[in-house]
Design an enzyme around this catalytic site. Structure first.
Site, PDB file in Angstrom:
ATOM      1  CG  HIS A   1      50.816  74.150  17.613  1.00  0.00           C
ATOM      2  ND1 HIS A   1      49.870  73.303  18.143  1.00  0.00           N
ATOM      3  CD2 HIS A   1      50.593  74.168  16.280  1.00  0.00           C
ATOM      4  CE1 HIS A   1      49.114  72.823  17.175  1.00  0.00           C
ATOM      5  NE2 HIS A   1      49.524  73.322  16.029  1.00  0.00           N
TER       6      HIS A   1
ATOM      7  CG  HIS B   1      44.361  75.209  17.938  1.00  0.00           C
ATOM      8  ND1 HIS B   1      45.391  75.444  18.812  1.00  0.00           N
ATOM      9  CD2 HIS B   1      44.542  73.933  17.506  1.00  0.00           C
ATOM     10  CE1 HIS B   1      46.161  74.368  18.895  1.00  0.00           C
ATOM     11  NE2 HIS B   1      45.651  73.440  18.114  1.00  0.00           N
TER      12      HIS B   1
ATOM     13  CE  LYS C   1      45.647  71.458  20.899  1.00  0.00           C
ATOM     14  NZ  LYS C   1      44.892  70.207  20.928  1.00  0.00           N
TER      15      LYS C   1
ATOM     16  CE  LYS D   1      41.253  65.102  14.164  1.00  0.00           C
ATOM     17  NZ  LYS D   1      42.473  65.737  13.635  1.00  0.00           N
TER      18      LYS D   1
ATOM     19  CD  GLU E   1      43.270  68.528  11.757  1.00  0.00           C
ATOM     20  OE1 GLU E   1      44.416  68.083  11.901  1.00  0.00           O
ATOM     21  OE2 GLU E   1      42.368  68.428  12.612  1.00  0.00           O
TER      22      GLU E   1
ATOM     23  CE  LYS F   1      49.995  76.613  12.741  1.00  0.00           C
ATOM     24  NZ  LYS F   1      51.056  75.875  12.025  1.00  0.00           N
TER      25      LYS F   1
ATOM     26  NE  ARG G   1      56.481  54.524  32.080  1.00  0.00           N
ATOM     27  CZ  ARG G   1      55.328  53.901  31.843  1.00  0.00           C
ATOM     28  NH1 ARG G   1      54.747  53.204  32.803  1.00  0.00           N
ATOM     29  NH2 ARG G   1      54.762  53.982  30.658  1.00  0.00           N
TER      30      ARG G   1
ATOM     31  CG  ASP H   1      41.922  67.964  19.266  1.00  0.00           C
ATOM     32  OD1 ASP H   1      42.865  68.042  20.073  1.00  0.00           O
ATOM     33  OD2 ASP H   1      42.085  67.647  18.079  1.00  0.00           O
TER      34      ASP H   1
END
Length: 512
Positions: A203, A265, A173, A363, A241, A207, A66, A260
């Site tokens: 992704h 994954h 995703k 996390k 993580e 790898k 935009r 997520d």
């Protein structure tokens, strides 16, 4: 019959390893070029491919957003992103050639007139750059807008191939938020693009270490004979993580760790770990074997016993004190979204019957690491005294996906000395120690594959639906439960409930 994987560049012989896989002439359109993904990953990946000689002179890059930008403004933003995030050194001559094919279209995703302007811009590039009607559309946008863009590409004729060339769409995703929405999205996609032209990008599959899992299994006779329930006791797949969810409230709240990370994954890693040997490694055969595994995953009848979730509280990580999840900016104190999820699942197949697979993602854990670990059964007979093997655990094969990419083999060895004392030792292989070539960034590999029409490392629609078939009942059970996610201090390996998933079967998590 031509090999579909390399239809983007028909002049190249895919069996000749002396020649790099160069994309044919084409235009790449990126929707959502102002977002972090485009700035940090996609635009640098385009430059890195060009810098490595893997994009043709006939290449065009179109940004759609935009912003009131001219072509020069967009090129300036691309230049900034390349300078900051590109993996390869900056070369002015490469940039000049790439810059000649950069265009920008100001428009709204939900306005049909904007797609008319986009069509005119692409037609211009076809003429000037010789891109022959080959167009790839990358949807780097919020998932709620996927259907809007796909329908408008269809209405405007941008997805049609009646004028020659190919049309492909690349989708980030998440592919839906439950089984029903995934089916709806697949249906909408099928109205605009044939299945071979849809590239659902994960992704993680780009790898090098994930791809090496296939080489480890099927190129080495020492591993595949023991890759089954006769020798493997259990499998653990971990994605940890050390960061929190700060700044991602608009996306993460209501999504959580299971949707997520695990639904895409980790279930993809499970499929590659558990699948049978494909007839060949082309897209059709590889994805067929993955889908067989995912469709054989048994939905747990008791999610309360086979799944655990948690949410990080304040704690210490990396030597500093951090706040808890609900204290992060933008999150509601009443949020019940999990930041940690752990599952135990079974695969209904002859190869894996009786072998539990444990998946976990979270996390604010002690460190960033992704790995696949096969724990082997104990030897049926040990001709040693009990004290000789006190420090001997299970043999294990650990594939480290990130960040310390490599493979570890754990086995028992005698401790030097006059006594027969056996202790666990590790044999390590590290990519950085064995190869001088640096691994390309995952998005480089996947972008190049999409432009070449190679769907091997992309997720098929039925794989996505099979993944949601397993995850959706767990989320529904959590939604119906009045029990909030268990708390765990930041910097620890998750809530106690996750340990109980294994402890009830006399096992324990590997903590890297």
């Amino acid at each position: 019959m031509a090999d579909e994987r390399f239809s983007g560049n028909p002049l190249r012989d895919p069996t000749d390893r002396r020649l790099p896989r160069i994309a044919g002439p084409c235009v790449l359109v990126i929707f959502g070029v102002t977002g972090d993904l485009a700035r940090k990953k996609l635009m640098p990946a385009v430059y890195d491919l060009a810098n490595r000689g893997l994009l043709p002179p006939g290449f065009g890059l179109v940004g759609f957003a935009r912003r009131e930008w001219a072509d020069e403004d967009f090129a300036s933003r691309v230049h900034e992103a390349v300078r900051q995030y590109a993996r390869t050194p900056f070369r002015e001559e490469v940039w000049r050639q790439l810059c000649e094919g950069i265009r920008f279209v100001q428009g709204n995703l939900d306005e049909e007139s904007s797609y008319g302007e986009l069509s005119a811009t692409i037609d211009e590039l076809d003429q000037l750059r010789g891109t022959n009607g080959n167009h790839a559309f990358y949807l780097s946008i919020p998932p709620g807008l996927f259907e809007t863009v796909i329908r408008n590409l269809n209405r405007s004729g941008l997805s049609a191939t009646d004028r020659g060339g190919w049309r492909r769409v690349v989708i980030e995703k998440p592919f839906g938020h439950n089984l029903e929405s995934a089916k709806d999205l697949n249906q909408v996609l099928s109205t605009a693009f044939p299945s071979k032209s849809v590239f659902r990008i994960d992704h993680y599959l780009g790898k090098e270490t994930v791809q090496n899992l296939l080489a480890l299994r099927f190129a080495n006779e020492m591993f595949e004979p023991v890759w089954n329930n006769h020798y493997v006791d259990h499998v653990q797949i971990t994605m940890a993580e050390d960061i929190g969810v700060g700044g991602r409230a608009s996306y993460y709240d209501g999504i959580g760790a299971a949707r997520d990370v695990i639904q895409n994954h980790l279930l993809q890693l499970l499929a590659l770990t558990a699948m049978d040997e494909p007839i060949s490694f082309d897209a059709t055969n590889l994805r067929r074997e993955k889908q067989k595994v995912l469709s054989a995953v048994l939905t747990p009848k008791r999610p309360d016993l086979h799944a655990a979730r948690g949410r990080y509280a304040a704690g210490w990580t990396g030597g500093r004190h951090v706040v808890g999840y609900v204290e992060e900016e933008g999150f509601k104190p009443t949020s019940t979204t999990e930041t940690f999820a752990a599952l135990r699942l079974d695969i209904d197949s002859r190869r894996w019957a009786g072998v539990p697979f444990y998946l976990r993602a979270g996390k604010r854990l002690p460190r960033r690491v992704t790995e696949i670990a096969l724990g082997f059964r104990k030897a049926p007979h040990l001709p040693f005294t009990a004290t000789d093997t006190l420090d001997l655990g299970r043999n294990a094969l650990v594939m480290r996906i990130q960040p310390d990419e490599g493979v570890t083999l754990r086995f028992g060895a005698k401790v030097p000395g006059s006594q027969m004392e056996i202790r666990d030792v590790n044999m390590d292989f590290g990519y950085g120690d064995s190869f001088t070539e640096s691994s390309p960034e995952a998005y480089e590999r996947l972008l190049l594959d999409a432009l070449n029409g190679d769907g091997t490392l992309f997720t098929r629609g039925d794989e996505v639906e099979a993944s949601w078939q397993f995850i959706s009942p767990i989320h529904e059970a959590w939604a119906d439960s009045r029990v909030a996610p268990f708390l765990y201090p930041a910097g620890t390996w998750g809530p106690e409930a996750s340990k109980e998933l294994l402890a009830t079967e006399h096992r324990m998590w590997r903590n890297p």
